[in-house]
Design a protein around this motif. Structure first.
Motif, short mmCIF file in Angstrom:
data_model
loop_
_atom_site.label_atom_id
_atom_site.label_comp_id
_atom_site.label_asym_id
_atom_site.label_seq_id
_atom_site.Cartn_x
_atom_site.Cartn_y
_atom_site.Cartn_z
N ILE A 51 0.84 -1.18 0.00
CA ILE A 51 0.00 0.00 0.00
C ILE A 51 0.88 1.24 0.00
CG2 ILE A 51 -0.16 0.08 2.53
CD1 ILE A 51 -3.10 0.99 2.16
N GLY A 56 -2.95 5.51 -0.45
CA GLY A 56 -3.66 4.29 -0.11
C GLY A 56 -3.90 3.37 -1.29
N THR A 58 -3.42 0.14 -3.37
CA THR A 58 -3.09 -1.21 -2.90
C THR A 58 -2.77 -2.15 -4.06
OG1 THR A 58 -5.42 -1.85 -2.91
CG2 THR A 58 -4.52 -0.98 -0.85
N SER A 71 -4.48 -2.08 4.81
CA SER A 71 -4.96 -0.71 5.05
C SER A 71 -3.94 0.03 5.89
CB SER A 71 -6.31 -0.73 5.75
OG SER A 71 -6.21 -1.37 7.02
#
Length: 126
Positions: A51, A56, A58, A71
């Motif tokens: 990530i 953010g 991924t 996360s």
């Protein structure tokens, strides 16, 4: 000095879930890519998920896609790996890793990561 500390490993039955957490400290991680890797006995270290800290974005290994979710929490400086539908093949030591990437490129090559945690054991029983 960058420090990565994993937690949350343990023993779980097949089909169960587990959540790993990586506490990152020592600098601001803007521009960094964070990754989770794993290594089973007698096998090479393999990429699980990555990530980008800033946006953010991924990326997952095919073997965990749809079962694992990565996360990050910018306020807490943590990167989590939620693992579901675990099977015995997921048994390994799981490592958190970090690398700087101005292009926010998530690589699956462990040699490209500069910082590593000490690892946490995940064991899935059948």
């Amino acid at each position: 000095q960058v420090q990565l500390v994993e937690s949350g490993g343990g023993l779980v039955q097949a089909g169960g879930s587990l959540r790993l957490s990586c506490a990152a400290s020592g600098r601001t991680f803007t521009g960094y890519v964070m990754g989770w890797f794993r290594q089973a006995p007698g096998k090479e270290r393999e990429f699980v998920a990555g990530i980008t800290w800033s946006f953010g974005i991924t990326y997952y290994a095919d073997s965990v896609k749809g079962r694992f979710t990565i996360s990050r929490d910018n306020a807490k400086n943590t990167v989590d790996l939620q693992m579901s539908s675990l099977n015995p093949e997921d048994t390994a030591v799981y490592y958190c890793a970090a690398r700087y990437s101005a292009a926010r490129y998530i690589t699956s090559d462990p040699r490209q990561y500069n910082y590593w945690g000490q690892g946490t054991q995940v064991t899935v029983s059948s």
